[in-house]
Design an enzyme around this catalytic site. Structure first.
Site, PDB file in Angstrom:
ATOM      1  CG  HIS A   8      -1.856  -1.023   1.410  1.00 47.81           C
ATOM      2  ND1 HIS A   8      -1.557  -2.221   2.000  1.00 47.81           N
ATOM      3  CD2 HIS A   8      -3.155  -1.079   1.051  1.00 47.81           C
ATOM      4  CE1 HIS A   8      -2.636  -2.976   2.005  1.00 47.81           C
ATOM      5  NE2 HIS A   8      -3.626  -2.309   1.434  1.00 47.81           N
ATOM      6  CG  ASP A  11       1.988  -1.069   3.350  1.00 46.07           C
ATOM      7  OD1 ASP A  11       1.403  -0.798   4.420  1.00 46.07           O
ATOM      8  OD2 ASP A  11       1.551  -1.879   2.518  1.00 46.07           O
TER       9      ASP A  11
END
Length: 198
Positions: A8, A11
């Site tokens: 993501h 992340d």
């Protein structure tokens, strides 16, 4: 011995990072990728965790939230392109509604379609050649998700002229939440020509 990694946007680039922090982090990631040969295989955007997305991202009734979500995805597509990602997933964790009394379903689904067309156009403009996937997300957390299962997503893609650009990304637990087995979702997406990833 790892082929690649999936991420993501949050992340790898912490929420609220500055442009210089983003560039520094991406530079470090690209160096590690070059040193190890590991690829960035799949990217997606986190449009569900932050409280601003409590009523959806692209289907939110608030235009400021939709704009913010769109910018967030376009930035993530830029990152995916920069890292050479092969896949970009539309992962709409909060795209749906709890009660029809305060919901304009047609308008909200049209907002989602308009956003996806903008993402396709943006990818074309920056030269991103990866495949777009759409991931069904039933009951996570909305009672009625617009991306409920493979059949719902495929119907949406065809209805709004996105069928040439997007395939399905299926997940076992999401099939279970929709009341299906993963085999059902794979079979349905496959027979419709939309199976992309499991």
């Amino acid at each position: 011995n790892c082929y690649g990694f999936e991420f993501h946007d949050n992340d790898i680039i912490p929420f609220g990072s500055s442009a210089s922090q983003r560039d520094s982090i991406l530079s470090e990631i690209k160096k590690i990728m070059a040193d190890t040969g590991i690829k960035a295989t799949m990217a997606t955007t986190n449009t569900f965790y932050h409280p601003v997305f409590k009523d959806g991202a692209f289907t939110s009734t608030d235009p400021a939230v939709r704009l913010f979500a769109t910018q967030k995805v376009m930035n993530c597509i830029d990152i995916a392109n920069e890292l050479g990602s092969e896949i970009f997933v539309f992962w709409g964790g909060r795209e749906g509604y709890q009660c029809l009394y305060n919901t304009d379903m047609k308008r909200e689904v049209e907002h989602l379609a308009r956003f996806m067309h903008m993402a396709v156009e943006h990818a074309k403009n920056i030269g991103f050649t990866g495949q777009f996937y759409f991931e069904p997300k039933p009951r996570e957390p909305m009672k009625h998700q617009y991306d409920f299962d493979a059949a719902t997503c495929i119907n949406f893609l065809r209805s709004y002229g996105l069928e040439k650009h997007v395939k399905m990304n299926l997940e076992t637990n999401h099939a279970t939440l929709a009341g299906h087995e993963i085999q059902h979702e794979i079979e349905y997406a496959g027979m419709q020509g939309f199976l992309g990833s499991v």
